[in-house]
Design an enzyme around this catalytic site. Structure first.
Site, PDB file in Angstrom:
ATOM      1  N   ASP A   6      -1.915  12.787  -2.409  1.00 23.48           N
ATOM      2  CA  ASP A   6      -0.725  12.130  -1.856  1.00 23.48           C
ATOM      3  C   ASP A   6      -0.022  11.332  -2.957  1.00 23.48           C
ATOM      4  O   ASP A   6       0.447  10.227  -2.727  1.00 23.48           O
ATOM      5  CB  ASP A   6      -1.119  11.209  -0.704  1.00 23.48           C
ATOM      6  CG  ASP A   6       0.100  10.724   0.091  1.00 23.48           C
ATOM      7  OD1 ASP A   6       1.138  11.415   0.038  1.00 23.48           O
ATOM      8  OD2 ASP A   6       0.010   9.659   0.723  1.00 23.48           O
ATOM      9  N   LYS A  11      -2.734  -4.050   3.216  1.00 21.80           N
ATOM     10  CA  LYS A  11      -2.252  -2.869   3.940  1.00 21.80           C
ATOM     11  C   LYS A  11      -2.807  -2.924   5.363  1.00 21.80           C
ATOM     12  O   LYS A  11      -4.023  -2.814   5.571  1.00 21.80           O
ATOM     13  CB  LYS A  11      -2.680  -1.592   3.237  1.00 21.80           C
ATOM     14  CG  LYS A  11      -2.089  -0.343   3.885  1.00 21.80           C
ATOM     15  CD  LYS A  11      -2.257   0.881   3.010  1.00 21.80           C
ATOM     16  CE  LYS A  11      -3.562   1.571   3.303  1.00 21.80           C
ATOM     17  NZ  LYS A  11      -3.648   2.897   2.649  1.00 21.80           N
ATOM     18  N   LEU A  15       6.192  -6.151   2.121  1.00 23.62           N
ATOM     19  CA  LEU A  15       6.454  -5.479   0.846  1.00 23.62           C
ATOM     20  C   LEU A  15       6.926  -4.051   1.030  1.00 23.62           C
ATOM     21  O   LEU A  15       7.685  -3.535   0.211  1.00 23.62           O
ATOM     22  CB  LEU A  15       5.173  -5.470  -0.014  1.00 23.62           C
ATOM     23  CG  LEU A  15       4.661  -6.828  -0.497  1.00 23.62           C
ATOM     24  CD1 LEU A  15       3.339  -6.656  -1.241  1.00 23.62           C
ATOM     25  CD2 LEU A  15       5.681  -7.498  -1.397  1.00 23.62           C
ATOM     26  N   GLY A  16       6.458  -3.380   2.062  1.00 26.30           N
ATOM     27  CA  GLY A  16       6.827  -1.983   2.276  1.00 26.30           C
ATOM     28  C   GLY A  16       6.254  -1.478   3.584  1.00 26.30           C
ATOM     29  O   GLY A  16       5.455  -2.144   4.251  1.00 26.30           O
ATOM     30  N   GLY A  41       4.096   5.606   7.087  1.00 20.76           N
ATOM     31  CA  GLY A  41       3.503   6.133   8.298  1.00 20.76           C
ATOM     32  C   GLY A  41       2.173   5.500   8.619  1.00 20.76           C
ATOM     33  O   GLY A  41       1.745   5.469   9.777  1.00 20.76           O
ATOM     34  N   PHE A  42       1.495   4.969   7.612  1.00 26.83           N
ATOM     35  CA  PHE A  42       0.195   4.345   7.818  1.00 26.83           C
ATOM     36  C   PHE A  42       0.316   2.955   8.419  1.00 26.83           C
ATOM     37  O   PHE A  42      -0.617   2.420   8.998  1.00 26.83           O
ATOM     38  CB  PHE A  42      -0.553   4.240   6.492  1.00 26.83           C
ATOM     39  CG  PHE A  42       0.243   3.524   5.439  1.00 26.83           C
ATOM     40  CD1 PHE A  42       0.280   2.139   5.396  1.00 26.83           C
ATOM     41  CD2 PHE A  42       0.974   4.233   4.486  1.00 26.83           C
ATOM     42  CE1 PHE A  42       1.021   1.475   4.436  1.00 26.83           C
ATOM     43  CE2 PHE A  42       1.705   3.565   3.530  1.00 26.83           C
ATOM     44  CZ  PHE A  42       1.742   2.186   3.499  1.00 26.83           C
ATOM     45  N   GLY A  43       1.488   2.286   8.193  1.00 27.61           N
ATOM     46  CA  GLY A  43       1.662   0.918   8.636  1.00 27.61           C
ATOM     47  C   GLY A  43       2.478   0.120   7.637  1.00 27.61           C
ATOM     48  O   GLY A  43       3.362   0.667   6.967  1.00 27.61           O
ATOM     49  N   ILE A  44       2.183  -1.175   7.534  1.00 25.89           N
ATOM     50  CA  ILE A  44       2.989  -2.087   6.722  1.00 25.89           C
ATOM     51  C   ILE A  44       2.103  -2.750   5.668  1.00 25.89           C
ATOM     52  O   ILE A  44       0.931  -3.047   5.917  1.00 25.89           O
ATOM     53  CB  ILE A  44       3.645  -3.165   7.609  1.00 25.89           C
ATOM     54  CG1 ILE A  44       4.533  -2.511   8.681  1.00 25.89           C
ATOM     55  CG2 ILE A  44       4.471  -4.132   6.770  1.00 25.89           C
ATOM     56  CD1 ILE A  44       5.116  -3.504   9.656  1.00 25.89           C
ATOM     57  N   VAL A  45       2.680  -2.974   4.488  1.00 24.86           N
ATOM     58  CA  VAL A  45       2.012  -3.717   3.421  1.00 24.86           C
ATOM     59  C   VAL A  45       2.662  -5.097   3.317  1.00 24.86           C
ATOM     60  O   VAL A  45       3.888  -5.210   3.240  1.00 24.86           O
ATOM     61  CB  VAL A  45       2.100  -2.981   2.067  1.00 24.86           C
ATOM     62  CG1 VAL A  45       1.438  -3.815   0.967  1.00 24.86           C
ATOM     63  CG2 VAL A  45       1.438  -1.625   2.156  1.00 24.86           C
TER      64      VAL A  45
END
Length: 659
Positions: A620, A523, A501-502, A505-509
């Protein structure tokens, strides 16, 4: 001498009139030896209705029936509405052919009933408001009745529809000018028995409103019939002899009527007499809003009077003319996003619907809903199906062939409708009853099994991995559902790129689907993300303790095999940025929706900053962190950088992204 006999004849006529009928009689019958002049009336047995002559806004006279002792005069039937008599010298009598006839001042017929074979014809005004012609006063066999020839009003016990044996069609036609000119107006209310029976309000030949089909309890498009509080019972009969709609009243003292008027460009009204206020209360009327207008949203369009604009497209459809759609003209309707493939198509389940127009449908009254769905699936021309009758769990099958028109959605009442869609557009929606049952069961099991079973399993696994988990051992005190890694791997098809989905910087959803059918968003934090175990725990703790309709809902988490994953509710329209910066999608965000999104974000922030158990600053906030559900309601996400303030703290160094 000639003058004497002329005066004698006049005297005889006067005496006959005096002895056989008084100037304003309370009798309810007229025999073959009597006449009814323009200054005389018949009164029903309990004095509810009157038969007599009234004058229109001009000098013309009409024979009609009205309520007794109600002011202003409320007329419910007119005999000679299109052929009035021009002065007060007319009269009503029973003719030589056993019918009754209205004669003008010249003695010529202005109107008459059909001929009969009655030997002793009697005309009687019944307490129901029905004027009947029968053979003798004791007979219950009506040779003619006014209920077979309604004008603009339907009374309790009257039937609207078709008698297939006699070919008589009963419908309502408005007055030319309501309350002034009773001649036939431009508005009609007629039953169409093709397909499923439904009634159409027309101006001349143009349809302006339709009731939707009869579903065993009411017309699909008249949910007000479910909320009637006046002991009114609605009924419909449909067999080889005819198709009729009627209503009855349990309270005999209650006066109620259904009328087609020329008011407000044509209106169907149900009115009830309120004794305390001495007035007719308009209990409901049609068309009452924009969604009542015929085909307001075109083919495949759905009208929702609580939405703005009112026209929407079903899932799997898009506006045919987006420019006109955004200008609030939905008459062009919707088109499919993906072409159909008969062998792989599925069905979208819509609830609380006014069923589409049924002038071209297939009907089988003995089929179950599952049988109906199977037949529709095999028939490549079938575009939708539903139950005919909603009583006792539903029965019968109606299948639409071709485009769907005149659909409304209600927040209560309405019916289930199953619309054919390409498999690619169906998403998580299923058309079968078993699928719905599995989904409902899955949601329940998610609350029970995940809380009781998965938490226990994760607890045991964590105990075995304590040496390598460090601070992770404290995650068990969160009291949240813990998903195991294999469950999330299966839900995302091994974290397939197709389910992505997206990314940040935190990773992938990823988008996932649990085995029970529930859709989720996962997430998955990367090892080099800026969010360590402390930030991860922070986000979990924050979201777990926050409950608000404009905050994303946490379903659980996973800490296993050096993985840190958060499981959220799935948001169908993803991030606000994916729509706002997409030229093909941002047209969906009209000013009304944009304003609603702004208000939703503000409500969520107010809750975080002021109304929640903790004073929380997001730190954020950006449009990619504003997620939209299927109805474009905004929900704030990503709390990894959020900071908890003390209740009396008012300052802190923080930042807000608005890009």
């Amino acid at each position: 001498m000639r003058v004497f006999f002329t005066r004698l004849n006049s005297l005889i006529i006067i005496l006959i009139c005096f002895f056989f009928i008084a100037p304003s009689t309370s009798f309810d019958t007229l025999t073959g030896t009597q006449i009814l002049t323009t200054n005389q009336t018949l009164l029903s047995e309990n004095q509810t209705f009157v038969l007599g002559f009234f004058r229109g806004s001009n000098t013309n006279y009409y024979l009609g029936i009205w309520y007794n002792n109600i002011n202003p005069q409320t007329i419910v039937w007119v005999a000679n509405r299109d052929n009035p008599i021009d002065n007060s010298k007319g009269y009503l009598k029973i003719g030589d052919n056993g019918n009754f006839v209205l004669l003008n001042s010249s003695g010529n017929p202005a109107w008459s009933s059909n001929q009969t074979s009655a030997k002793n014809p009697v005309l009687q005004l019944l307490e129901t408001g029905n004027l009947v012609l029968k053979d003798s006063e004791q007979s219950n066999n009506y040779l003619w009745q006014s209920f077979d020839y309604p004008t603009d009003t339907l009374l309790p016990g009257m039937k609207l529809g078709w008698n297939f044996d006699t070919g008589i069609e009963k419908h309502l036609t408005s007055w030319k000018v309501t309350g002034e000119d009773p001649s036939s107006g431009d508005y009609t209310f007629k039953l169409d028995y093709r397909g499923l029976p439904e009634i159409f309000l027309r101006t001349n030949q143009t349809i302006i409103y339709q009731t939707g089909p009869w579903n065993g309890e009411r017309f699909s498009g008249v949910p007000e019939m479910d909320t009637d509080t006046h002991s009114i019972v609605f009924s419909f009969s449909d067999d080889a002899h005819g198709a009729f709609y009627s209503f009855s009243i349990g309270n005999a003292s209650l006066l109620s009527r259904l009328t087609v008027t020329s008011d407000s460009d044509g209106e169907l009204q149900r009115r009830t007499w309120i004794e305390s206020s001495e007035s007719w209360n308009k209990f409901w009327y049609k068309p009452a809003d924009q969604c009542d207008h015929y085909r307001e949203c075109g083919p495949y369009g759905v009208c929702d009077n609580n939405a703005s604009p009112v026209c929407t497209c079903m899932k799997g459809f898009s506006p045919k003319n987006p420019q006109a759609w955004n200008l609030r003209d939905g008459s062009g309707g919707c088109v499919r996003n993906t072409g159909l493939n008969c062998s792989t198509d599925k069905f979208l389940h819509l609830e609380n619907m006014k069923l589409p127009e049924t002038s071209s449908v297939f009907i089988n009254k003995s089929m179950t809903l599952d049988e109906c769905g199977s037949l529709c699936k095999r028939n490549c021309s079938c575009t939708a199906y539903a139950n005919i009758d909603i009583r006792n769990g539903g029965s019968g099958c109606v299948m639409w062939i071709g485009q769907l028109f005149d659909m409304n959605v209600y927040h209560t009442d309405g019916q289930d409708l199953y619309v054919r869609l390409a498999a690619a557009d169906i998403g998580s929606t299923s058309s079968s009853k078993n699928r719905r049952a599995v989904l409902a069961t899955g949601i329940t099991l998610s609350a029970l099994v995940l809380v009781l079973g998965v938490v226990a399993i994760c607890y045991l696994r964590k105990k075995r991995q304590q040496s390598s988990r460090g601070d992770e051992r404290n995650m068990e005190d969160l009291k949240l559902p813990m998903f195991d890694f294999d469950t999330l791997t299966m839900a995302t098809n091994n974290f397939s790129q197709d389910n992505k989905l997206g990314e940040g910087g935190f990773g992938i959803v990823y988008r996932g689907r649990l085995i029970e059918g529930q859709e989720i968003a996962i997430k998955r934090l990367s090892e080099n993300s800026g969010q360590g175990i402390n930030e991860f725990k922070n986000e979990i703790k924050l979201i777990a303790k926050l409950q608000h309709r404009n905050l994303v809902r946490l379903l659980g988490c996973c800490i296993e095999k050096n993985e840190k994953m958060v499981v959220y509710e799935y948001m169908e329209n993803r991030g606000l940025d994916s729509i706002l910066f997409d030229k093909s999608k941002n047209l969906l965000l009209n000013w009304e929706k944009r304003f609603n999104i702004i208000c939703g974000i503000a409500r969520g922030l107010l809750y975080l900053h002021q109304d929640s158990r903790f004073r929380i600053i997001h730190r954020d906030l950006k449009i990619s962190n504003i997620l939209l559900d299927i109805e474009m309601n905004p929900k704030i996400s990503d709390f990894g950088m959020a900071r908890i303030f003390d209740k009396d703290q008012t300052q802190e160094n923080t930042w807000l992204y608005v890009s």
